[in-house]
Every structure is written in structure tokens, then in C-alpha cells.
Design an enzyme around this catalytic site. Structure first.
Site, PDB file in Angstrom:
ATOM      1  N   CYS A  96       6.515  -6.669   6.516  1.00  0.00           N
ATOM      2  CA  CYS A  96       7.798  -6.761   7.519  1.00  0.00           C
ATOM      3  C   CYS A  96       9.008  -7.554   8.694  1.00  0.00           C
ATOM      4  O   CYS A  96       7.441  -8.179   8.716  1.00  0.00           O
ATOM      5  CB  CYS A  96       7.541  -5.011   8.437  1.00  0.00           C
ATOM      6  N   GLU A 146       0.694  -1.224   0.440  1.00  0.00           N
ATOM      7  CA  GLU A 146       0.177   0.257  -0.399  1.00  0.00           C
ATOM      8  C   GLU A 146       0.769   1.505  -0.008  1.00  0.00           C
ATOM      9  O   GLU A 146       2.099   1.051   0.209  1.00  0.00           O
ATOM     10  CB  GLU A 146      -1.335   0.047   1.037  1.00  0.00           C
ATOM     11  N   CYS A 156       7.490  -5.798  15.342  1.00  0.00           N
ATOM     12  CA  CYS A 156       6.529  -4.540  16.449  1.00  0.00           C
ATOM     13  C   CYS A 156       6.298  -4.962  17.063  1.00  0.00           C
ATOM     14  O   CYS A 156       4.869  -4.611  15.908  1.00  0.00           O
ATOM     15  CB  CYS A 156       6.880  -2.965  15.581  1.00  0.00           C
ATOM     16  N   CYS A 208       0.087   5.815   8.442  1.00  0.00           N
ATOM     17  CA  CYS A 208       1.174   5.308   8.448  1.00  0.00           C
ATOM     18  C   CYS A 208       1.767   3.931   9.681  1.00  0.00           C
ATOM     19  O   CYS A 208       1.227   4.815  10.963  1.00  0.00           O
ATOM     20  CB  CYS A 208       2.260   5.615   8.470  1.00  0.00           C
ATOM     21  N   CYS A 257       2.283  -2.642  15.315  1.00  0.00           N
ATOM     22  CA  CYS A 257       2.147  -2.288  13.917  1.00  0.00           C
ATOM     23  C   CYS A 257       1.507  -3.245  13.208  1.00  0.00           C
ATOM     24  O   CYS A 257       1.849  -4.391  13.288  1.00  0.00           O
ATOM     25  CB  CYS A 257       4.079  -2.315  13.704  1.00  0.00           C
ATOM     26  N   CYS A 290       3.257   8.724   0.779  1.00  0.00           N
ATOM     27  CA  CYS A 290       4.508   7.405   2.289  1.00  0.00           C
ATOM     28  C   CYS A 290       4.568   5.999   1.391  1.00  0.00           C
ATOM     29  O   CYS A 290       3.592   5.800   0.381  1.00  0.00           O
ATOM     30  CB  CYS A 290       3.027   7.422   2.917  1.00  0.00           C
TER      31      CYS A 290
END
Ligand code: SAH
Ligand code: SF4
Length: 346
Positions: A112, A91, A116, A332, A119, A105
Site C-alpha cells: 500500500c 493475503e 499510515c 484487518c 499499519c 476480507c
């Protein structure tokens, strides 16, 4: 990384080599259309029709990816879901602010690997790095939709420092004076704290703006929320940031996601202030956006303002980041709500 090469991630010289064109100016013409965010070969109107057809036969499409869905927020933010050539998806978002900045962005990876705990992207896991063409296409899609993009932040899906070769190539294209010509000062890489990447950028450039997602300055809590801290601790991270500052002379942005039941207390603001003080930095406070399936809670307005007040009382420069794009889950860190990586049917 996928093997095919698409023209959207190439400089004119590379286009020319790929096409075997003796006339370099033909590659320049193609490049100038790509830079104008034209979507296909048929819209390259100063090329003879037979050459446009030849390009189409050789390459199929100009771009490797396509827009799978578009979501517009009442505040004007635009989120695009991009289907990549292998069926996976990323995205990207265009955020407009009151000063007229239009900030793209961009994502740097499919998913990822950093883990974290707050997230959304991390919940998707990690599939692969994006190529320079796939990064640039996100920019071109947003530019095509909104006519103009003034700034770029690598704050979409993924950890840009783990995909530096492709991110560097995209930055070289974005800042090419013969192409898009964006100033390096308008490009920001955001990292969770991958120290070798920061040092590599400090030593070899490009000298873009750097943002570091610190979030907590308490070592144990940071290791629990951001596994990156177990690999490169807070002291090592600060040294790398000082080196970056030394190399660029620019102020660094320290991002802090504030989570109601984790790091919103005044004591956390104080530890953060002490950690940040030696740096020439501004702190961006980001109220945590809801991510389902975690034990985190959203911070209250009172918690945020107390946190900001505590930092300011310690002489820290604070910016409370706008939460534009929330309506489309496009703020974000919240990307990936409707995505299932690698599943073409979503
Ligand atoms: N991987 C890089 C860049 C992408 S994440 C990084 O971590 O810096 C972009 C930003 O969104 C980071 O500052 C991250 O801390 C923040 N973020 C992640 N999840 C969030 C959430 N649920 N709400 C608000 N911000 C979040
Ligand atoms: Fe990755 Fe950044 Fe999300 Fe951490 S915050 S999981 S580094 S995208």
C-alpha cells in the site's frame, strides 16, 4: 498490471470472446463452474473431456494465483497467503461471526502506498495494483475452503480507491445475478480517505457500503499518522462523505483505530464525536493490533471502554469491532506479517 488474462476475472460474454466460442452456452457453463469456486478445468464435469484438455493446453491453469499458506485461528478465522503469478504475494481472510456471517476480507493492491504509521501493510511499501482476476481468486479460494461467503469487505492490503477499475469489475462479478449474486449491501469498500474515489463512487456507483478509516479527527495528528490527510483534509473528506450519503441514502461506517499513546484520550473521543455528528454514521472502534517497529502502544481495555463511553455520551452510535483473527495476525490492518512483497521464496 500483469498482461495475461485469466478466466476468473471475466463475465461469460468475455470468456466467449476470448475462446472464440460460437456457442455462448459453453462460456456460460465455464462461468458457472468458476462461480462455484471449482479450482481447475478438469473439475468442469459437464464439458467434454477433449474441451477440458483443450482449455488446459490453452490457458495452463484456471487461476493465476495459488495458496502459499493457510493459517487457522482457534476462533475459526482463516488467513490465506496467496502467491501471485509474478511471484509477489497478498493475503486474504475469512472472518466468521456469531450471527453466522462469513466475511471475506480482500486485498486490492500488493502492499500500500498510503503510508499510515500504524499499519503493517504500509511497512511493506507498494508494489502494484491487483487485477480483477486476482481479487476474485482470493474470494474463490476462501469460498472453496469454507463453502460459503456471505459478505465482502475491501479491508485487506492496499487502498481500494486507488485501484477502482479492478475493484469495480470485481464488485460487478460478485453482484452478478447470473453468477455469485451477492447484494451490494453486503459489499463494503474501506478507504483511508481518498476523496476523488469517494466522489467517483457517489456519482457512478456501484452503491456499495462505504467505510472510512478516520482514526483521528484532530487535523495535525491525523496528518502525522495518515499522510492522506495532507492531500485531502478533514473538511474535504466530510463533504465527500455527505455526497456519498446523499447518493446512496445509506449509513457510513467511520473506523477509528485506537492507539494507546496517540489517540485514546477522552479529548480525542470528543473531537471525533463532533466531526462525525453531521453524518449518518456508526463508529467502529478498533483496538490497535501490535505492529512491530513502530512507537505505538496497544490501548488498554480501560482506555477503550472510556473512549466508547465518551462517544456514546455524545449520542454517537458505536460498534466495538471484534478482533477476530488476531491469532493468525489476520485481523484487518495487520496483514503482511510474514510477507516480503515480490520475493517468491518467502
Ligand atoms: N486501505 C484501506 C483498507 C485496508 S486497511 C483503509 O485504510 O481503510 C483496513 C483497516 O485496518 C483500516 O480501517 C485501518 O485503519 C485498519 N488498521 C490498519 N492498521 C491497523 C492495526 N495495526 N490495528 C488495527 N487496525 C488497523
Ligand atoms: Fe494502506 Fe489502509 Fe494500511 Fe493506510 S491503513 S497504509 S491506507 S492499508
Amino acid at each position: 498490471m500483469p498482461k495475461e488474462v485469466y478466466l476468473s476475472g471475466l463475465f461469460p460474454q468475455e470468456i466467449s470472446e476470448l475462446l472464440g466460442y460460437e456457442k455462448r452456452w459453453r462460456a456460460d457453463q465455464i462461468y458457472s463452474w468458476i462461480v462455484k469456486a471449482r479450482p481447475d478445468f478438469s473439475s468442469m464435469s459437464n464439458l467434454p473431456a477433449c474441451e477440458r484438455e483443450d482449455l488446459r493446453l490453452r490457458f495452463g491453469d484456471l487461476r493465476s494465483s495459488r495458496i502459499a499458506s493457510e493459517l487457522e485461528d482457534p476462533d475459526g478465522s482463516l488467513k490465506l497467503q496467496i502467491r501471485l503469478r509474478d511471484g509477489s504475494a497478498v493475503e486474504c481472510v475469512l472472518l466468521e461471526d456469531i450471527e453466522g456471517r462469513k466475511t471475506a476480507c480482500l486485498s486490492s493492491q500488493v502492499g500500500c502506498p498510503m503510508g499510515c504509521t500504524f499499519c503493517r501493510t504500509s511497512q511493506l511499501g507498494f508494489l502494484r495494483d491487483l487485477g480483477p482476476d486476482e481479487i476474485m481468486e482470493q474470494f474463490y479460494f476462501l469460498k472453496e475452503k469454507r463453502g460459503f461467503v456471505s459478505n465482502v469487505v475491501f479491508m485487506g492490503m492496499g487502498e481500494p480507491m486507488l485501484n477502482l477499475p479492478a475493484v469495480r469489475k470485481a464488485i460487478a462479478l460478485l453482484s452478478d445475478p447470473k453468477g455469485i449474486g451477492m447484494s451490494l449491501r453486503k459489499i463494503t469498500i474501506s478507504t483511508s480517505g481518498v476523496v476523488p474515489g469517494i466522489l467517483d463512487l457517489a456519482a457512478s456507483g456501484p452503491k456499495v457500503r462505504l467505510a472510512v478509516s478516520l482514526t483521528v479527527a484532530d487535523p495535525e495528528l491525523r496528518s502525522a499518522m495518515m499522510p492522506v490527510n495532507r492531500r485531502w483534509n478533514l473538511a474535504v473528506l466530510k463533504e465527500a462523505l455527505l455526497a456519498y450519503q446523499e447518493a446512496t441514502g445509506e449509513r457510513i461506517t467511520v473506523e477509528a483505530v485506537i492507539i494507546g499513546n496517540k489517540n485514546a484520550g477522552k479529548e480525542h473521543a470528543k473531537i471525533l464525536a463532533d466531526w462525525v455528528r453531521p453524518l449518518k454514521a456508526q463508529v467502529n472502534i478498533i483496538p490497535w493490533n501490535q505492529v512491530p517497529g513502530t512507537d505505538n502502544t496497544a490501548p488498554s481495555a480501560a482506555q477503550i471502554s472510556a473512549f466508547v463511553d465518551t462517544l456514546e455520551a455524545q449520542d454517537i452510535t458505536v460498534v466495538k469491532r471484534m478482533s477476530r483473527g488476531r491469532g493468525v495476525m489476520g485481523a484487518c490492518g495487520q496483514l503482511g506479517d510474514t510477507l516480503k512483497l515480490g520475493n517468491p521464496s518467502t
